[in-house]
Design an enzyme around this catalytic site. Sequence first.
Site, mmCIF file in Angstrom:
data_model
loop_
_atom_site.group_PDB
_atom_site.id
_atom_site.type_symbol
_atom_site.label_atom_id
_atom_site.label_comp_id
_atom_site.label_asym_id
_atom_site.label_seq_id
_atom_site.Cartn_x
_atom_site.Cartn_y
_atom_site.Cartn_z
ATOM 1 N N ARG A 31 16.139 79.059 -74.045
ATOM 2 C CA ARG A 31 16.289 79.895 -75.232
ATOM 3 C C ARG A 31 16.592 81.358 -74.919
ATOM 4 O O ARG A 31 17.514 81.936 -75.462
ATOM 5 C CB ARG A 31 15.030 79.807 -76.106
ATOM 6 N N HIS A 77 21.406 72.873 -81.994
ATOM 7 C CA HIS A 77 20.374 73.914 -81.850
ATOM 8 C C HIS A 77 19.381 73.858 -83.014
ATOM 9 O O HIS A 77 19.501 74.616 -83.988
ATOM 10 C CB HIS A 77 21.049 75.295 -81.783
ATOM 11 N N TYR A 121 28.678 84.453 -97.294
ATOM 12 C CA TYR A 121 29.761 85.365 -97.668
ATOM 13 C C TYR A 121 30.726 85.639 -96.509
ATOM 14 O O TYR A 121 31.888 85.954 -96.733
ATOM 15 C CB TYR A 121 29.194 86.703 -98.147
#
Length: 747
Positions: A31, A77, A121
């Site tokens: 990670r 993930h 967006y």
Amino acid sequence: MNSEQQIIRTEYSEIMQKSYIDYAMSVIVSRALPDVRDGLKPVQRRTLYDMYELGIRYDRPYRKCARIVGDTMGKYHPHGDSSIYEALVVMAQEFKKGLPLVDGHGNFGSIEGDGAAAMRYTEARLQRITQECFLADLDKNVVDFMPNFDETEKEPEVLPVRLPNLLVNGAEGIAVGMVTSIPPHNLGEVIDAVTAAVRNSSITTEELMQYVQGPDFPTGGIVVNKDELLEIYKTGTGKIRMRGRVEVEKAKNGRENLVITEIPYTMIGANIGKFLNDVAALVETKKTTDIVDISNQSSKDGIRIVLELRKGADTKNLINMLYKKTRLEDTFSVNMLAVCDGRPETLGIKKIIEHHIDFQFEVNTRKYKTLLEKETGKREIQEGLMKACDVIDLIIEILRGSKSREQARDCLVNGVTEGIKFRSRTSRKQAAQLQFTEAQATAILEMRLYKLIGLEIEALQREYDETVKNIARYEDLLNNYDSMANLIVKELQEMKKIYAQPRKTLVENGEEAVYEEKKAEEMEVVFLMDRFGYARTVDTATYERNRETADAESRYVISCMNTDKLCLFTDQGNQHLIKVMDIPFGKFRDKGKPVDNFCNYSSARESIVAVESLQRVKMSLLIFATELGMVKQVEGSEFDVAKRTVAATKLQEGDRLLDVHCMDEAETAVFRTKNGICLRIAIGEIPQKKKGAAGVRGIRLAGDDRVEAMYYPGPERDKTIVYKDKEVHLDRLKIAGRDTKGTKMRV
């Protein structure tokens, strides 16, 4: 209990230790830390690979980030959408990455700390360099693939990155017990360093630093400790000192403006706003009077922070003050930690480049082995087709005389002619001598008749010649180190030619920023703090004109010098120091600012019980009294310390500091408890202790009674108090011994 079951006894501490180590390694490797080979963390690698798999290429339309994030989370993930989107945003921000890997469309945040718009967006696609230098050749078995978290998909263990991304883009990450912080570098310089290392395997860090000047931050700025960089890049750890770039511009009326056009990399985000506040604070506290106005005129074209100066201002001294007092000069802590062969390791620049070169040789070896196998198979088929064209009449005769495809194939491969009708014995004899391979026989059987056209046969010959050349080239690359090295260098130089950008950060040995701090004119002021904790200072004349109002409205009124400090003692036994200069100085009706702003005091955790000027404290003995009746005297010089907050006294559990009194002409001290008990003792009975001591018992309390007030009757102090609407004359109380019960006041 079943006879097959067993109880395994083990130490709880051993289980916890093993579990924590497993967790830590999972965070480190899976990670938080980048891989030294491709310079990417798992979330970055998976996001880029998912975009590649979705076909979101640089030459195709943008796709919604929500689609990318959702697909990445579902396939590769499973750690939450916010971490994936944040990684995607950072890879698209030009002010954070020296080489952006994602082409963002929409609001992806700003250098001033504005966050990106919601993923529904914004849109994104791969950058051209990402597609060509990070994700190319994945179909050529260049890296290993592994199962995803639920074993329904395959993902690459590492991307076949062709440039040293760990150095070019840098990395930041916090793991368990370790942190990585690698600055970005100039692509062209790093490629030159890798090229030199490929050609000279024994190259030193000093020689590499001839190519890599130092970090190249996307925000520009100036690195001012050039001589220290060699040691930093040798060890992989150290501190890089950075400054913003400041230019002096001529303004109207003979004035000058200071214009900040580049900022330190660490100032990205909210620290730009903090810088503006710090400059404003320098003006408010009279540290400088040269700045008339400050404005942030930054735009998409770049940083532009303008400081308007008064006429005749000392610009050089002011610039040095900005470097010293604000984050316009800052440090970047370098810790070049990366995952190497499955474990974290701190690497110098030479080691990073060596790992990159080894990885390039491995990737290219696997690539050209795959291509060689492909070309070898193609050559086999081409040779079969060319041989077939020479005996095409015989082959047609075999096909017409065969009863099945398998019979014809057996004849072409093994020369078996039984069951096949031939026109002549000669044809049968020739057919028995054919020895095509299985692949050649399949190609012959699938060959279309137009391939027999003369021009097609010539094209086949040309393709064969090209295949032979490719095989020779691939074998040379795989068997000759120099040939492979030259290929890697050639590809690197092509990337440099296309993608390299001029250096943005200047690297030099900068002079130490030295500025002369103008000493404030020493004057006597009056400190005023109201019951809400708002503090200010006024000059003595203003106080004298408004004495009655000031005394009525203020909880503390202290006369002191503006160069002095104030000691705030709290009920938790702490002493907080405040510079009088830090407290707003102004008009009597100004509200002031909360005293919390000037020190570590927090009104939510503790309450102020006394405020004195440090100058007076140093010249006095201080009497400390607590609610449980503990008292002591302390030499005032013990409170002249460098720290802003120290423990002023030791308190018993459940006790609180009640009062701190600077010794004067008073000869006695009076305790008054919550239950109306009074005890008057001689101050001489209070022993002198260190500030770290708890003191001695001054009054013996009964039950849950606590000391509520302390009085020190003296010549200049009122000797009368009001208790339950009745006057009590303190000097008429009988002086008793310390650690006695006292007497009940009559009301």
